[in-house]
Enzyme design. Structure first.
Site, PDB file in Angstrom:
ATOM      1  N   HIS A   1     -10.508  -5.273  -3.502  1.00 21.38           N
ATOM      2  CA  HIS A   1      -9.105  -5.425  -2.920  1.00 21.38           C
ATOM      3  C   HIS A   1      -9.028  -5.932  -1.485  1.00 21.38           C
ATOM      4  O   HIS A   1     -10.018  -5.283  -0.871  1.00 21.38           O
ATOM      5  CB  HIS A   1      -8.084  -4.288  -3.183  1.00 21.38           C
ATOM      6  CG  HIS A   1      -8.432  -2.916  -2.620  1.00 21.38           C
ATOM      7  ND1 HIS A   1      -9.584  -2.388  -3.232  1.00 21.38           N
ATOM      8  CD2 HIS A   1      -8.189  -2.196  -1.531  1.00 21.38           C
ATOM      9  CE1 HIS A   1      -9.624  -1.141  -2.580  1.00 21.38           C
ATOM     10  NE2 HIS A   1      -8.829  -1.359  -1.669  1.00 21.38           N
TER      11      HIS A   1
ATOM     12  N   HIS B   1      -6.977  -5.848   1.912  1.00 18.20           N
ATOM     13  CA  HIS B   1      -5.832  -5.231   2.766  1.00 18.20           C
ATOM     14  C   HIS B   1      -5.233  -6.124   3.917  1.00 18.20           C
ATOM     15  O   HIS B   1      -6.139  -6.563   4.359  1.00 18.20           O
ATOM     16  CB  HIS B   1      -6.187  -3.927   3.603  1.00 18.20           C
ATOM     17  CG  HIS B   1      -6.835  -2.823   2.919  1.00 18.20           C
ATOM     18  ND1 HIS B   1      -5.946  -1.635   2.618  1.00 18.20           N
ATOM     19  CD2 HIS B   1      -7.830  -2.682   2.171  1.00 18.20           C
ATOM     20  CE1 HIS B   1      -6.688  -0.940   1.929  1.00 18.20           C
ATOM     21  NE2 HIS B   1      -8.104  -1.213   1.669  1.00 18.20           N
TER      22      HIS B   1
ATOM     23  N   GLY C   1     -14.874   3.621   3.215  1.00 23.17           N
ATOM     24  CA  GLY C   1     -13.652   3.871   2.849  1.00 23.17           C
ATOM     25  C   GLY C   1     -12.961   3.360   1.598  1.00 23.17           C
ATOM     26  O   GLY C   1     -11.951   3.549   1.699  1.00 23.17           O
ATOM     27  N   GLN C   2     -13.782   2.994   0.751  1.00 21.22           N
ATOM     28  CA  GLN C   2     -13.069   2.447  -0.566  1.00 21.22           C
ATOM     29  C   GLN C   2     -13.042   3.602  -1.393  1.00 21.22           C
ATOM     30  O   GLN C   2     -13.836   4.192  -1.656  1.00 21.22           O
ATOM     31  CB  GLN C   2     -14.228   1.386  -1.017  1.00 21.22           C
ATOM     32  CG  GLN C   2     -13.533   0.857  -2.416  1.00 21.22           C
ATOM     33  CD  GLN C   2     -14.518  -0.271  -2.961  1.00 21.22           C
ATOM     34  OE1 GLN C   2     -15.687  -0.319  -2.717  1.00 21.22           O
ATOM     35  NE2 GLN C   2     -13.939  -0.939  -4.098  1.00 21.22           N
TER      36      GLN C   2
ATOM     37  N   ASP D   1       0.984  -1.165  -0.111  1.00 21.10           N
ATOM     38  CA  ASP D   1       0.099  -0.047   0.024  1.00 21.10           C
ATOM     39  C   ASP D   1       0.950   1.183  -0.059  1.00 21.10           C
ATOM     40  O   ASP D   1       1.888   1.179   0.538  1.00 21.10           O
ATOM     41  CB  ASP D   1      -0.921  -0.107   1.314  1.00 21.10           C
ATOM     42  CG  ASP D   1      -2.079   0.862   1.407  1.00 21.10           C
ATOM     43  OD1 ASP D   1      -1.771   2.344   1.159  1.00 21.10           O
ATOM     44  OD2 ASP D   1      -2.996   0.668   1.024  1.00 21.10           O
ATOM     45  N   ILE D   2       0.449   2.324  -0.722  1.00 21.23           N
ATOM     46  CA  ILE D   2       1.362   3.441  -0.831  1.00 21.23           C
ATOM     47  C   ILE D   2       1.058   4.492   0.332  1.00 21.23           C
ATOM     48  O   ILE D   2       1.927   5.362   0.745  1.00 21.23           O
ATOM     49  CB  ILE D   2       1.061   4.213  -1.850  1.00 21.23           C
ATOM     50  CG1 ILE D   2      -0.306   4.724  -2.148  1.00 21.23           C
ATOM     51  CG2 ILE D   2       1.560   3.610  -3.232  1.00 21.23           C
ATOM     52  CD1 ILE D   2      -0.654   5.803  -3.289  1.00 21.23           C
TER      53      ILE D   2
ATOM     54  N   ASN E   1     -12.852  -3.165   2.164  1.00 19.21           N
ATOM     55  CA  ASN E   1     -13.821  -2.131   2.264  1.00 19.21           C
ATOM     56  C   ASN E   1     -14.792  -1.918   1.013  1.00 19.21           C
ATOM     57  O   ASN E   1     -14.362  -1.965  -0.102  1.00 19.21           O
ATOM     58  CB  ASN E   1     -13.008  -0.609   2.287  1.00 19.21           C
ATOM     59  CG  ASN E   1     -12.104  -0.456   3.375  1.00 19.21           C
ATOM     60  OD1 ASN E   1     -12.668  -0.709   4.418  1.00 19.21           O
ATOM     61  ND2 ASN E   1     -10.932  -0.123   3.156  1.00 19.21           N
TER      62      ASN E   1
END
Length: 112
Positions: free
Chosen positions: A98, A100, A91-92, A29-30, A85
């Protein structure tokens, strides 16, 4: 299609890939929220978890890859959290399903 994750799959946008399968991609994750924060995505575009769940075989591949990421990242024994999400209210922000994978620190409950 203007999907960030689809562009990562095609190589158009760089990603720090940690695992790649025939139908899945896992990358860091960035904006990590834990020492280990890896996203696992299906290579086939599904806009959210509900859409992905309609393909049980692909969902099984994504979840199996989550377990492999946890092993590779060294959090399988200490514990990790898996979050999907679904929808902007949850919060998507990227509308490509995807998971997390979060670990490497204490994760309080309930999440906030």
């Amino acid at each position: 299609m203007d999907c960030l994750f689809c562009k990562m799959i095609s190589g158009e946008v760089p990603a720090e890939v940690v695992r790649e399968g025939e139908r899945t991609l896992a990358f860091r994750d960035i904006n990590p929220q834990a020492p280990v924060h890896v996203l696992v995505i299906p290579k086939e575009h599904h806009p959210n978890f509900a859409s992905l769940a309609a393909d049980p075989a692909l969902l099984a591949e994504v979840t199996a890859e989550v377990g492999r990421v946890a092993e590779d990242e060294g959090v399988a024994e200490s514990g990790y959290r898996v979050v999907f999400n679904t929808g902007s209210g949850a919060g998507q922000t990227v509308f490509h399903a995807h998971a997390h994978v979060l670990g490497g620190r204490g994760l309080n409950w309930p999440p906030g």
